[in-house]
Design a protein around this motif. Sequence first.
Motif, mmCIF file in Angstrom:
data_model
loop_
_atom_site.group_PDB
_atom_site.id
_atom_site.type_symbol
_atom_site.label_atom_id
_atom_site.label_comp_id
_atom_site.label_asym_id
_atom_site.label_seq_id
_atom_site.Cartn_x
_atom_site.Cartn_y
_atom_site.Cartn_z
ATOM 1 N N ILE A 36 58.841 94.725 -10.900
ATOM 2 C CA ILE A 36 57.979 93.858 -10.096
ATOM 3 C C ILE A 36 58.252 92.432 -10.552
ATOM 4 C CG2 ILE A 36 55.593 93.120 -9.708
ATOM 5 C CD1 ILE A 36 54.771 95.968 -9.488
ATOM 6 N N ASP A 37 58.808 91.627 -9.643
ATOM 7 C CA ASP A 37 59.199 90.273 -10.030
ATOM 8 C C ASP A 37 58.047 89.277 -9.886
ATOM 9 O OD1 ASP A 37 61.648 91.393 -10.433
ATOM 10 O OD2 ASP A 37 62.558 90.607 -8.596
ATOM 11 N N ALA A 38 57.311 89.381 -8.805
ATOM 12 C CA ALA A 38 56.150 88.507 -8.574
ATOM 13 C C ALA A 38 56.513 87.025 -8.680
ATOM 14 C CB ALA A 38 55.018 88.875 -9.537
ATOM 15 N N ASP A 39 57.531 86.643 -7.957
ATOM 16 C CA ASP A 39 58.034 85.271 -8.041
ATOM 17 C C ASP A 39 56.995 84.204 -7.699
ATOM 18 O OD1 ASP A 39 60.522 86.162 -8.818
ATOM 19 O OD2 ASP A 39 61.354 86.165 -6.792
ATOM 20 N N CYS A 40 56.084 84.504 -6.802
ATOM 21 C CA CYS A 40 55.113 83.468 -6.399
ATOM 22 C C CYS A 40 53.847 83.510 -7.239
ATOM 23 C CB CYS A 40 54.779 83.587 -4.912
ATOM 24 S SG CYS A 40 53.629 84.929 -4.511
ATOM 25 N N GLY A 41 53.787 84.420 -8.173
ATOM 26 C CA GLY A 41 52.640 84.455 -9.077
ATOM 27 C C GLY A 41 51.394 85.087 -8.476
ATOM 28 N N GLY A 42 51.535 85.705 -7.324
ATOM 29 C CA GLY A 42 50.386 86.405 -6.751
ATOM 30 C C GLY A 42 49.780 85.707 -5.554
#
Length: 107
Positions: A36-42
């Motif tokens: 899970i990379d979650a590049d935008c921080g959620g």
Amino acid sequence: MPRITYIEHSGKEHVVDVAKGLTVMEGARDNGVPGIDADCGGACACSTCHAYIHPDWVAKLPEMDVMEEDMLDFAYETRPGLSRLTCQIKVTDALDGLIVQLPEKQI
Ligand code: FES
């Protein structure tokens, strides 16, 4: 604390206790679960927190809103009915035992 099982694409399982109020994405990120990379921080703006919800759990999750549905279009190999963005799922006691499977890759 609710316990969540994250299953990597390879089949490797990570069983993690996640504090209520965090999201399923944060539970993975904060415990070093790969996949899970979650590049935008959620912020529901990247789709790199995509996961497949175990069929037994789909109906127990809060429904997807329009923003999540739209962003999910950009995720890698979605599966209708099972795919969710994990940053949009808040952990509650009702999710104790949740099982999510991670895709082969994020976009
Ligand atoms: Fe970016 Fe979920 S972390 S959409």
